[in-house]
Design a protein around this motif. Structure first.
Motif, PDB file in Angstrom:
ATOM      1  N   GLU A   1       6.075   4.641  -8.301  1.00  0.00           N
ATOM      2  CA  GLU A   1       6.016   5.533  -7.475  1.00  0.00           C
ATOM      3  C   GLU A   1       4.718   4.910  -6.345  1.00  0.00           C
ATOM      4  OE1 GLU A   1       5.498   9.389  -9.196  1.00  0.00           O
ATOM      5  OE2 GLU A   1       7.800   9.423  -9.268  1.00  0.00           O
ATOM      6  N   THR A   2       4.180   4.041  -6.881  1.00  0.00           N
ATOM      7  CA  THR A   2       2.899   3.613  -5.564  1.00  0.00           C
ATOM      8  C   THR A   2       3.344   2.281  -5.255  1.00  0.00           C
ATOM      9  OG1 THR A   2       1.607   2.707  -7.599  1.00  0.00           O
ATOM     10  CG2 THR A   2       0.960   4.882  -6.821  1.00  0.00           C
ATOM     11  N   SER A   3       4.552   1.838  -5.414  1.00  0.00           N
ATOM     12  CA  SER A   3       4.845   0.278  -4.947  1.00  0.00           C
ATOM     13  C   SER A   3       6.347   0.698  -4.059  1.00  0.00           C
ATOM     14  CB  SER A   3       4.917  -0.507  -6.067  1.00  0.00           C
ATOM     15  OG  SER A   3       5.119  -1.950  -5.691  1.00  0.00           O
ATOM     16  N   SER A   4       6.886  -0.498  -3.838  1.00  0.00           N
ATOM     17  CA  SER A   4       8.247  -0.603  -3.378  1.00  0.00           C
ATOM     18  C   SER A   4       8.960  -1.989  -3.410  1.00  0.00           C
ATOM     19  CB  SER A   4       8.186  -0.176  -1.755  1.00  0.00           C
ATOM     20  OG  SER A   4       7.350  -0.929  -0.892  1.00  0.00           O
TER      21      SER A   4
ATOM     22  N   SER B   1       7.366   1.902   6.710  1.00  0.00           N
ATOM     23  CA  SER B   1       6.797   2.871   5.804  1.00  0.00           C
ATOM     24  C   SER B   1       5.657   2.657   5.353  1.00  0.00           C
ATOM     25  CB  SER B   1       7.823   2.928   4.473  1.00  0.00           C
ATOM     26  OG  SER B   1       7.565   3.653   3.410  1.00  0.00           O
ATOM     27  N   THR B   2       5.105   1.457   5.319  1.00  0.00           N
ATOM     28  CA  THR B   2       3.505   0.936   4.677  1.00  0.00           C
ATOM     29  C   THR B   2       2.809   1.440   5.781  1.00  0.00           C
ATOM     30  OG1 THR B   2       4.429  -0.737   3.344  1.00  0.00           O
ATOM     31  CG2 THR B   2       2.094  -0.801   4.128  1.00  0.00           C
TER      32      THR B   2
ATOM     33  N   PHE C   1       0.667  -1.093   0.105  1.00  0.00           N
ATOM     34  CA  PHE C   1       0.047  -0.146  -0.011  1.00  0.00           C
ATOM     35  C   PHE C   1       0.693   1.269  -0.094  1.00  0.00           C
ATOM     36  CE2 PHE C   1      -2.573  -3.124   2.038  1.00  0.00           C
ATOM     37  CZ  PHE C   1      -3.794  -3.090   1.146  1.00  0.00           C
ATOM     38  N   GLU C   2       2.039   1.200  -0.151  1.00  0.00           N
ATOM     39  CA  GLU C   2       2.935   2.424  -0.321  1.00  0.00           C
ATOM     40  C   GLU C   2       2.508   3.151  -1.144  1.00  0.00           C
ATOM     41  OE1 GLU C   2       6.273   4.868   0.601  1.00  0.00           O
ATOM     42  OE2 GLU C   2       5.516   3.125   1.762  1.00  0.00           O
ATOM     43  N   GLY C   3       1.966   4.529  -0.778  1.00  0.00           N
ATOM     44  CA  GLY C   3       1.592   5.654  -1.571  1.00  0.00           C
ATOM     45  C   GLY C   3       0.125   5.495  -2.166  1.00  0.00           C
TER      46      GLY C   3
END
Length: 118
Positions: free
Chosen positions: A36-39, A100-101, A2-4
């Motif tokens: 940019e919406t993942s990691s 971070s998440t 759910f990063e970002g």
């Protein structure tokens, strides 16, 4: 992961409100949105343990590629992202990714996501 992730992030037709000039809306690049919406976290060992699921950015960009190749293409993906100014989130350890998440989910839940910049 759910990063970002924000409301509407899954829409390929979403536009970038920050880049608006007047009534014109600039469409967001699908590829940069995937990055940019993942990691990605860890490396070869994490990849072996998770079956490649730790290379989320590479998976989102190349979903039909065998996950065995993700560790090998990751450096090139990072290089291309840096060249084009796209934020590539890599965490050396899973707990850094989890922190971070959870931080991001908390910000979105508290409606402070737009105030925080990563």
């Amino acid at each position: 992961n759910f990063e970002g992730v924000e409301e509407g992030d899954l829409s390929q037709l979403k536009t970038d409100g920050d880049n608006n000039t007047g009534n014109q809306r600039k469409p967001i690049c699908w590829y940069s949105r995937q990055v940019e919406t993942s990691s990605t976290y860890g490396g070869l060992i994490s990849g072996w343990v998770t079956g490649g699921l730790n290379f989320q950015i590479e998976h989102h960009l190349f979903p039909r590629m065998s996950s065995a190749w993700y560790p090998y293409i990751a450096p090139k993906v990072r290089e291309i992202c840096q060249k084009h100014g796209v934020k590539y989130a890599h965490f050396p350890w899973i707990w850094q990714n989890m922190y971070s998440t959870f931080k991001r989910v908390s910000q979105v839940g508290n409606n402070s996501a737009h105030k925080a910049k990563f």
